[in-house]
Design an enzyme around this catalytic site. Sequence first.
Site, PDB file in Angstrom:
ATOM      1  N   LYS A  70     -69.351  58.174 123.991  1.00 32.47           N
ATOM      2  CA  LYS A  70     -68.050  58.790 124.313  1.00 32.47           C
ATOM      3  C   LYS A  70     -67.720  59.992 123.433  1.00 32.47           C
ATOM      4  O   LYS A  70     -67.035  60.910 123.873  1.00 32.47           O
ATOM      5  CB  LYS A  70     -66.927  57.748 124.197  1.00 32.47           C
ATOM      6  CG  LYS A  70     -66.907  56.760 125.350  1.00 32.47           C
ATOM      7  CD  LYS A  70     -65.699  55.832 125.261  1.00 32.47           C
ATOM      8  CE  LYS A  70     -65.685  54.855 126.413  1.00 32.47           C
ATOM      9  NZ  LYS A  70     -64.475  54.010 126.419  1.00 32.47           N
ATOM     10  N   ASP A 106     -59.128  56.497 129.802  1.00 33.14           N
ATOM     11  CA  ASP A 106     -58.793  55.232 129.126  1.00 33.14           C
ATOM     12  C   ASP A 106     -57.328  55.247 128.672  1.00 33.14           C
ATOM     13  O   ASP A 106     -56.656  54.214 128.689  1.00 33.14           O
ATOM     14  CB  ASP A 106     -59.676  55.031 127.882  1.00 33.14           C
ATOM     15  CG  ASP A 106     -61.053  54.485 128.218  1.00 33.14           C
ATOM     16  OD1 ASP A 106     -61.213  53.877 129.298  1.00 33.14           O
ATOM     17  OD2 ASP A 106     -61.978  54.679 127.399  1.00 33.14           O
TER      18      ASP A 106
HETATM   19  P1  NAP Z   1     -66.185  50.229 118.963  1.00 30.88           P
HETATM   20  O1  NAP Z   1     -65.843  51.677 119.085  1.00 30.88           O
HETATM   21  O2  NAP Z   1     -67.578  49.829 118.636  1.00 30.88           O
HETATM   22  O3  NAP Z   1     -65.186  49.592 117.861  1.00 30.88           O
HETATM   23  C1  NAP Z   1     -65.233  48.231 117.587  1.00 30.88           C
HETATM   24  C2  NAP Z   1     -64.153  47.871 116.560  1.00 30.88           C
HETATM   25  O4  NAP Z   1     -64.175  46.464 116.413  1.00 30.88           O
HETATM   26  C3  NAP Z   1     -64.376  48.474 115.185  1.00 30.88           C
HETATM   27  O5  NAP Z   1     -63.123  48.738 114.606  1.00 30.88           O
HETATM   28  C4  NAP Z   1     -65.101  47.353 114.441  1.00 30.88           C
HETATM   29  O6  NAP Z   1     -64.795  47.294 113.053  1.00 30.88           O
HETATM   30  C5  NAP Z   1     -64.490  46.115 115.061  1.00 30.88           C
HETATM   31  N1  NAP Z   1     -65.455  45.010 115.054  1.00 30.88           N
HETATM   32  C6  NAP Z   1     -66.670  44.977 115.665  1.00 30.88           C
HETATM   33  N2  NAP Z   1     -67.264  43.798 115.434  1.00 30.88           N
HETATM   34  C7  NAP Z   1     -66.437  43.082 114.629  1.00 30.88           C
HETATM   35  C8  NAP Z   1     -66.511  41.797 114.026  1.00 30.88           C
HETATM   36  N3  NAP Z   1     -67.560  40.985 114.234  1.00 30.88           N
HETATM   37  N4  NAP Z   1     -65.457  41.383 113.295  1.00 30.88           N
HETATM   38  C9  NAP Z   1     -64.389  42.187 113.082  1.00 30.88           C
HETATM   39  N5  NAP Z   1     -64.269  43.421 113.618  1.00 30.88           N
HETATM   40  C10 NAP Z   1     -65.278  43.864 114.386  1.00 30.88           C
HETATM   41  O7  NAP Z   1     -65.825  49.459 120.301  1.00 30.88           O
HETATM   42  P2  NAP Z   1     -64.708  49.838 121.410  1.00 30.88           P
HETATM   43  O8  NAP Z   1     -65.297  50.773 122.387  1.00 30.88           O
HETATM   44  O9  NAP Z   1     -63.438  50.199 120.714  1.00 30.88           O
HETATM   45  O10 NAP Z   1     -64.555  48.430 122.153  1.00 30.88           O
HETATM   46  C11 NAP Z   1     -63.894  47.344 121.531  1.00 30.88           C
HETATM   47  C12 NAP Z   1     -63.590  46.287 122.589  1.00 30.88           C
HETATM   48  O11 NAP Z   1     -62.666  46.815 123.522  1.00 30.88           O
HETATM   49  C13 NAP Z   1     -64.823  45.859 123.393  1.00 30.88           C
HETATM   50  O12 NAP Z   1     -64.724  44.495 123.658  1.00 30.88           O
HETATM   51  C14 NAP Z   1     -64.692  46.648 124.671  1.00 30.88           C
HETATM   52  O13 NAP Z   1     -65.283  45.996 125.776  1.00 30.88           O
HETATM   53  C15 NAP Z   1     -63.180  46.689 124.829  1.00 30.88           C
HETATM   54  N6  NAP Z   1     -62.745  47.829 125.637  1.00 30.88           N
HETATM   55  C16 NAP Z   1     -62.235  47.553 126.860  1.00 30.88           C
HETATM   56  C17 NAP Z   1     -61.800  48.572 127.664  1.00 30.88           C
HETATM   57  C18 NAP Z   1     -61.215  48.238 128.999  1.00 30.88           C
HETATM   58  O14 NAP Z   1     -61.193  49.098 129.883  1.00 30.88           O
HETATM   59  N7  NAP Z   1     -60.723  47.036 129.169  1.00 30.88           N
HETATM   60  C19 NAP Z   1     -61.874  49.915 127.220  1.00 30.88           C
HETATM   61  C20 NAP Z   1     -62.396  50.165 125.940  1.00 30.88           C
HETATM   62  C21 NAP Z   1     -62.837  49.105 125.153  1.00 30.88           C
HETATM   63  P3  NAP Z   1     -65.526  48.249 111.957  1.00 30.88           P
HETATM   64  O15 NAP Z   1     -64.759  49.548 112.004  1.00 30.88           O
HETATM   65  O16 NAP Z   1     -65.359  47.530 110.681  1.00 30.88           O
HETATM   66  O17 NAP Z   1     -66.950  48.393 112.417  1.00 30.88           O
END
Ligand code: NAP
Length: 285
Positions: A70, A106
Amino acid sequence: MIRGTTRLVGLLGWPVAHSRSPQMHNAAFAALGLDWAYVPLPVAPPDLEAAVRGLRAMGFVGANVTVPHKTAVIPHLDEISSIARAIGAVNTVRVVEGRWIGENTDVEGFRRALAETGLSVRGQAVVVLGAGGGARAVLAVLAMEGAKEIFLMNRSYERAARLVAELSETFPQAGLRLPPVHVLRPGEFPPEGVAVLINATPVGMAPAIEASPWPPERPFPWGLQGVIDLIYEPPRTRLMALAEAEGIPAFNGLGMLLHQGAIAFTLWTGLEAPLEVMRAALSGS
Ligand code: NAP
Protein backbone atom coordinates in the site's frame (compact mmCIF):
# COMPACT_ATOMS: atom_id res chain seq x y z
CA MET A 1 -17.35 -15.20 -19.22
CA ILE A 2 -13.93 -13.69 -19.92
CA ARG A 3 -13.54 -12.69 -23.59
CA GLY A 4 -11.24 -10.55 -25.72
CA THR A 5 -13.24 -7.46 -24.81
CA THR A 6 -13.22 -8.03 -21.06
CA ARG A 7 -11.86 -5.15 -18.99
CA LEU A 8 -9.52 -6.27 -16.25
CA VAL A 9 -8.93 -5.03 -12.73
CA GLY A 10 -6.83 -6.87 -10.21
CA LEU A 11 -5.65 -7.10 -6.63
CA LEU A 12 -1.94 -6.55 -6.03
CA GLY A 13 -0.86 -8.15 -2.76
CA TRP A 14 1.26 -10.84 -1.16
CA PRO A 15 -0.41 -13.15 -0.35
CA VAL A 16 -3.85 -12.67 -1.94
CA ALA A 17 -5.28 -16.20 -1.96
CA HIS A 18 -7.39 -15.48 1.15
CA SER A 19 -8.93 -12.29 -0.26
CA ARG A 20 -12.69 -11.94 -0.60
CA SER A 21 -12.42 -9.01 -3.01
CA PRO A 22 -12.55 -11.11 -6.21
CA GLN A 23 -15.86 -12.70 -5.20
CA MET A 24 -17.28 -9.32 -4.15
CA HIS A 25 -16.32 -7.45 -7.34
CA ASN A 26 -17.05 -10.25 -9.79
CA ALA A 27 -20.54 -10.63 -8.25
CA ALA A 28 -21.05 -6.88 -8.73
CA PHE A 29 -19.89 -6.96 -12.36
CA ALA A 30 -22.19 -9.90 -13.07
CA ALA A 31 -25.17 -8.24 -11.37
CA LEU A 32 -24.83 -5.17 -13.60
CA GLY A 33 -24.05 -7.22 -16.74
CA LEU A 34 -20.61 -5.62 -17.11
CA ASP A 35 -17.94 -7.27 -19.27
CA TRP A 36 -15.36 -6.80 -16.51
CA ALA A 37 -13.32 -9.24 -14.41
CA TYR A 38 -11.37 -8.90 -11.15
CA VAL A 39 -8.33 -11.13 -10.76
CA PRO A 40 -6.01 -11.83 -7.81
CA LEU A 41 -2.41 -10.83 -8.59
CA PRO A 42 0.06 -12.31 -6.09
CA VAL A 43 3.19 -10.17 -6.39
CA ALA A 44 6.20 -10.54 -4.07
CA PRO A 45 7.66 -7.24 -2.79
CA PRO A 46 10.78 -7.20 -5.02
CA ASP A 47 8.57 -7.61 -8.11
CA LEU A 48 6.15 -4.74 -7.44
CA GLU A 49 7.61 -2.23 -9.88
CA ALA A 50 7.77 -4.80 -12.70
CA ALA A 51 4.20 -5.88 -11.93
CA VAL A 52 2.86 -2.31 -12.14
CA ARG A 53 4.68 -1.78 -15.44
CA GLY A 54 3.22 -5.06 -16.70
CA LEU A 55 -0.34 -4.14 -15.72
CA ARG A 56 0.00 -0.79 -17.48
CA ALA A 57 1.33 -2.56 -20.59
CA MET A 58 -1.55 -5.04 -20.52
CA GLY A 59 -4.15 -2.30 -20.29
CA PHE A 60 -5.60 -3.03 -16.85
CA VAL A 61 -8.26 -0.42 -16.09
CA GLY A 62 -7.83 -0.39 -12.32
CA ALA A 63 -6.44 -2.18 -9.31
CA ASN A 64 -6.72 -2.69 -5.62
CA VAL A 65 -3.54 -2.71 -3.59
CA THR A 66 -3.19 -4.56 -0.32
CA VAL A 67 -0.57 -5.63 2.22
CA PRO A 68 2.41 -5.24 1.84
CA HIS A 69 2.27 -2.85 -1.14
CA LYS A 70 0.00 0.00 0.00
CA THR A 71 2.88 2.42 0.62
CA ALA A 72 5.49 0.89 -1.67
CA VAL A 73 3.27 1.36 -4.73
CA ILE A 74 3.18 5.16 -4.40
CA PRO A 75 6.42 5.94 -6.32
CA HIS A 76 5.18 3.86 -9.27
CA LEU A 77 1.99 5.92 -9.79
CA ASP A 78 1.43 9.13 -11.79
CA GLU A 79 -0.73 10.94 -9.24
CA ILE A 80 -1.94 10.45 -5.65
CA SER A 81 -5.18 11.78 -4.12
CA SER A 82 -4.78 14.12 -1.18
CA ILE A 83 -6.26 11.65 1.33
CA ALA A 84 -3.99 8.82 0.11
CA ARG A 85 -1.02 11.14 0.50
CA ALA A 86 -2.17 12.25 3.95
CA ILE A 87 -2.33 8.71 5.31
CA GLY A 88 0.60 7.45 3.24
CA ALA A 89 -1.25 4.51 1.71
CA VAL A 90 -2.97 3.66 -1.58
CA ASN A 91 -5.51 0.83 -1.71
CA THR A 92 -7.11 1.60 -5.07
CA VAL A 93 -5.76 2.70 -8.44
CA ARG A 94 -7.97 4.15 -11.16
CA VAL A 95 -6.70 4.67 -14.65
CA VAL A 96 -7.63 7.89 -16.44
CA GLU A 97 -6.30 8.32 -19.97
CA GLY A 98 -3.42 5.99 -19.20
CA ARG A 99 -2.49 7.76 -15.97
CA TRP A 100 -2.40 5.60 -12.86
CA ILE A 101 -3.99 7.55 -10.01
CA GLY A 102 -3.64 6.33 -6.42
CA GLU A 103 -6.67 6.64 -4.15
CA ASN A 104 -7.52 5.48 -0.68
CA THR A 105 -11.03 4.10 -0.24
CA ASP A 106 -10.27 2.49 3.15
CA VAL A 107 -10.83 5.88 4.77
CA GLU A 108 -14.28 6.56 3.32
CA GLY A 109 -15.03 2.82 3.62
CA PHE A 110 -14.38 2.90 7.36
CA ARG A 111 -16.32 6.17 7.70
CA ARG A 112 -19.40 4.55 6.13
CA ALA A 113 -18.96 1.35 8.17
CA LEU A 114 -18.70 3.41 11.37
CA ALA A 115 -21.88 5.27 10.44
CA GLU A 116 -23.67 1.93 9.93
CA THR A 117 -22.79 0.82 13.48
CA GLY A 118 -24.72 3.78 14.90
CA LEU A 119 -21.78 4.59 17.22
CA SER A 120 -20.78 8.23 17.43
CA VAL A 121 -17.22 9.37 18.05
CA ARG A 122 -17.93 13.11 17.83
CA GLY A 123 -16.60 14.80 20.96
CA GLN A 124 -15.67 11.40 22.41
CA ALA A 125 -12.47 9.68 23.52
CA VAL A 126 -11.60 6.63 21.41
CA VAL A 127 -9.02 3.89 21.90
CA VAL A 128 -7.25 2.46 18.84
CA LEU A 129 -5.22 -0.76 19.04
CA GLY A 130 -2.47 -0.95 16.39
CA ALA A 131 -0.39 1.52 14.39
CA GLY A 132 -0.21 -0.04 10.92
CA GLY A 133 -2.06 0.60 7.66
CA GLY A 134 -5.54 -0.02 9.04
CA ALA A 135 -4.91 2.31 11.99
CA ARG A 136 -3.92 5.12 9.57
CA ALA A 137 -7.36 4.99 7.91
CA VAL A 138 -9.08 4.79 11.31
CA LEU A 139 -7.20 7.85 12.60
CA ALA A 140 -8.18 9.83 9.49
CA VAL A 141 -11.84 9.03 10.10
CA LEU A 142 -11.59 9.94 13.80
CA ALA A 143 -10.14 13.29 12.68
CA MET A 144 -12.95 13.80 10.11
CA GLU A 145 -15.65 12.83 12.58
CA GLY A 146 -14.44 15.14 15.35
CA ALA A 147 -13.26 12.69 18.02
CA LYS A 148 -12.12 14.59 21.14
CA GLU A 149 -8.99 12.54 21.87
CA ILE A 150 -7.41 9.23 20.94
CA PHE A 151 -5.59 6.66 23.07
CA LEU A 152 -3.25 4.70 20.81
CA MET A 153 -2.05 1.30 22.09
CA ASN A 154 0.55 -0.57 20.09
CA ARG A 155 2.98 -3.40 20.66
CA SER A 156 5.79 -1.10 19.59
CA TYR A 157 5.54 2.28 21.35
CA GLU A 158 8.13 3.78 18.99
CA ARG A 159 6.20 2.87 15.85
CA ALA A 160 3.02 4.41 17.27
CA ALA A 161 4.85 7.59 18.29
CA ARG A 162 6.41 7.84 14.82
CA LEU A 163 2.99 7.40 13.21
CA VAL A 164 1.50 10.24 15.26
CA ALA A 165 4.42 12.54 14.38
CA GLU A 166 4.03 11.69 10.69
CA LEU A 167 0.26 12.12 10.55
CA SER A 168 0.42 15.41 12.47
CA GLU A 169 2.49 16.69 9.53
CA THR A 170 0.53 15.13 6.66
CA PHE A 171 -3.11 15.43 7.81
CA PRO A 172 -3.24 19.26 7.52
CA GLN A 173 -2.27 18.93 3.84
CA ALA A 174 -5.61 17.16 3.32
CA GLY A 175 -7.47 19.63 5.53
CA LEU A 176 -7.58 17.24 8.49
CA ARG A 177 -6.72 18.00 12.09
CA LEU A 178 -5.55 15.07 14.17
CA PRO A 179 -7.15 15.24 17.64
CA PRO A 180 -4.76 14.94 20.61
CA VAL A 181 -3.29 11.41 20.57
CA HIS A 182 -1.96 9.80 23.76
CA VAL A 183 0.40 6.99 22.85
CA LEU A 184 0.22 4.44 25.66
CA ARG A 185 3.35 2.70 26.91
CA PRO A 186 3.41 -1.09 27.32
CA GLY A 187 1.29 -1.95 30.38
CA GLU A 188 -0.65 1.34 30.23
CA PHE A 189 -4.38 1.32 29.53
CA PRO A 190 -6.91 3.97 28.52
CA PRO A 191 -8.90 5.68 31.28
CA GLU A 192 -12.58 5.11 32.08
CA GLY A 193 -14.92 6.98 29.80
CA VAL A 194 -13.55 6.09 26.35
CA ALA A 195 -16.59 5.64 24.12
CA VAL A 196 -15.36 3.31 21.37
CA LEU A 197 -12.55 0.75 21.08
CA ILE A 198 -11.23 -0.09 17.60
CA ASN A 199 -8.92 -3.02 16.90
CA ALA A 200 -6.57 -2.42 13.96
CA THR A 201 -4.17 -5.27 14.76
CA PRO A 202 -4.39 -8.76 13.24
CA VAL A 203 -4.55 -10.31 16.73
CA GLY A 204 -7.51 -12.73 16.78
CA MET A 205 -7.53 -13.26 13.02
CA ALA A 206 -7.84 -16.84 11.72
CA PRO A 207 -6.18 -19.23 12.33
CA ALA A 208 -5.17 -17.89 15.80
CA ILE A 209 -8.78 -17.14 16.70
CA GLU A 210 -8.36 -17.57 20.48
CA ALA A 211 -6.09 -14.53 20.72
CA SER A 212 -7.40 -11.15 21.86
CA PRO A 213 -5.66 -7.77 21.45
CA TRP A 214 -7.31 -6.65 24.73
CA PRO A 215 -6.31 -8.74 27.80
CA PRO A 216 -9.29 -11.09 28.34
CA GLU A 217 -9.00 -10.88 32.14
CA ARG A 218 -9.19 -7.08 32.12
CA PRO A 219 -12.65 -5.41 32.10
CA PHE A 220 -13.20 -2.88 29.33
CA PRO A 221 -13.09 0.79 30.36
CA TRP A 222 -16.25 1.85 32.15
CA GLY A 223 -18.75 3.53 29.83
CA LEU A 224 -17.50 1.86 26.64
CA GLN A 225 -20.33 2.04 24.08
CA GLY A 226 -18.97 -0.19 21.33
CA VAL A 227 -16.12 -2.26 19.94
CA ILE A 228 -15.15 -2.37 16.27
CA ASP A 229 -12.76 -5.06 15.08
CA LEU A 230 -11.30 -4.52 11.59
CA ILE A 231 -10.88 -8.31 11.38
CA TYR A 232 -13.59 -10.16 9.43
CA GLU A 233 -12.23 -13.72 9.54
CA PRO A 234 -13.61 -15.07 11.85
CA PRO A 235 -16.73 -12.88 11.62
CA ARG A 236 -17.02 -12.89 15.43
CA THR A 237 -13.60 -12.53 17.02
CA ARG A 238 -12.64 -13.31 20.59
CA LEU A 239 -12.50 -9.54 21.22
CA MET A 240 -16.07 -9.15 19.97
CA ALA A 241 -17.22 -12.06 22.16
CA LEU A 242 -15.53 -10.52 25.23
CA ALA A 243 -17.28 -7.20 24.57
CA GLU A 244 -20.67 -8.79 24.01
CA ALA A 245 -20.27 -10.78 27.24
CA GLU A 246 -20.12 -7.38 29.01
CA GLY A 247 -23.18 -6.16 27.09
CA ILE A 248 -21.12 -3.96 24.76
CA PRO A 249 -22.17 -4.00 21.06
CA ALA A 250 -19.41 -5.29 18.75
CA PHE A 251 -18.94 -5.07 14.98
CA ASN A 252 -16.53 -6.84 12.61
CA GLY A 253 -14.53 -5.54 9.61
CA LEU A 254 -16.91 -6.72 6.89
CA GLY A 255 -18.57 -3.30 6.76
CA MET A 256 -15.25 -1.58 6.02
CA LEU A 257 -14.31 -4.21 3.43
CA LEU A 258 -17.69 -3.82 1.72
CA HIS A 259 -17.69 -0.04 1.60
CA GLN A 260 -14.08 0.40 0.49
CA GLY A 261 -14.89 -2.05 -2.32
CA ALA A 262 -18.09 -0.26 -3.29
CA ILE A 263 -16.26 3.08 -3.54
CA ALA A 264 -13.51 1.49 -5.67
CA PHE A 265 -16.17 -0.07 -7.93
CA THR A 266 -17.67 3.35 -8.55
CA LEU A 267 -14.26 4.93 -9.20
CA TRP A 268 -13.54 2.29 -11.86
CA THR A 269 -16.93 1.96 -13.56
CA GLY A 270 -18.59 5.31 -12.88
CA LEU A 271 -21.65 3.35 -11.73
CA GLU A 272 -23.38 3.04 -8.40
CA ALA A 273 -22.19 -0.14 -6.71
CA PRO A 274 -24.78 -2.90 -6.12
CA LEU A 275 -24.18 -2.82 -2.37
CA GLU A 276 -26.50 -5.66 -1.35
CA VAL A 277 -25.09 -7.98 -4.05
CA MET A 278 -21.58 -7.22 -2.79
CA ARG A 279 -22.60 -7.66 0.85
CA ALA A 280 -24.14 -11.07 0.08
CA ALA A 281 -21.06 -12.14 -1.92
CA LEU A 282 -18.83 -11.27 1.03
CA SER A 283 -20.78 -13.16 3.64
CA GLY A 284 -21.47 -16.13 1.38
CA SER A 285 -17.95 -17.53 1.73
P1 NAP B 1 -0.14 -3.81 9.53
O1 NAP B 1 0.05 -2.56 8.73
O2 NAP B 1 0.80 -4.94 9.36
O3 NAP B 1 -0.16 -3.37 11.09
C1 NAP B 1 -0.40 -4.33 12.07
C2 NAP B 1 -0.43 -3.66 13.45
O4 NAP B 1 -0.78 -4.66 14.39
C3 NAP B 1 0.90 -3.07 13.89
O5 NAP B 1 0.65 -1.93 14.68
C4 NAP B 1 1.50 -4.20 14.73
O6 NAP B 1 2.30 -3.74 15.82
C5 NAP B 1 0.27 -4.83 15.35
N1 NAP B 1 0.48 -6.26 15.59
C6 NAP B 1 0.77 -7.21 14.66
N2 NAP B 1 0.90 -8.40 15.26
C7 NAP B 1 0.74 -8.20 16.59
C8 NAP B 1 0.79 -9.05 17.73
N3 NAP B 1 1.00 -10.37 17.61
N4 NAP B 1 0.54 -8.50 18.94
C9 NAP B 1 0.32 -7.17 19.07
N5 NAP B 1 0.27 -6.32 18.03
C10 NAP B 1 0.47 -6.82 16.80
O7 NAP B 1 -1.58 -4.41 9.28
P2 NAP B 1 -2.93 -3.64 8.82
O8 NAP B 1 -2.97 -3.56 7.35
O9 NAP B 1 -3.08 -2.40 9.63
O10 NAP B 1 -4.04 -4.72 9.26
C11 NAP B 1 -4.35 -4.93 10.62
C12 NAP B 1 -5.65 -5.73 10.70
O11 NAP B 1 -6.71 -4.94 10.18
C13 NAP B 1 -5.63 -7.02 9.87
O12 NAP B 1 -6.34 -7.99 10.57
C14 NAP B 1 -6.37 -6.64 8.62
O13 NAP B 1 -7.03 -7.73 8.02
C15 NAP B 1 -7.38 -5.65 9.17
N6 NAP B 1 -7.85 -4.71 8.14
C16 NAP B 1 -9.13 -4.84 7.73
C17 NAP B 1 -9.63 -3.99 6.78
C18 NAP B 1 -11.06 -4.13 6.37
O14 NAP B 1 -11.43 -3.68 5.28
N7 NAP B 1 -11.89 -4.71 7.21
C19 NAP B 1 -8.82 -2.97 6.23
C20 NAP B 1 -7.49 -2.86 6.69
C21 NAP B 1 -7.01 -3.74 7.65
P3 NAP B 1 3.85 -3.30 15.63
O15 NAP B 1 3.79 -1.87 15.16
O16 NAP B 1 4.43 -3.44 16.98
O17 NAP B 1 4.43 -4.23 14.60
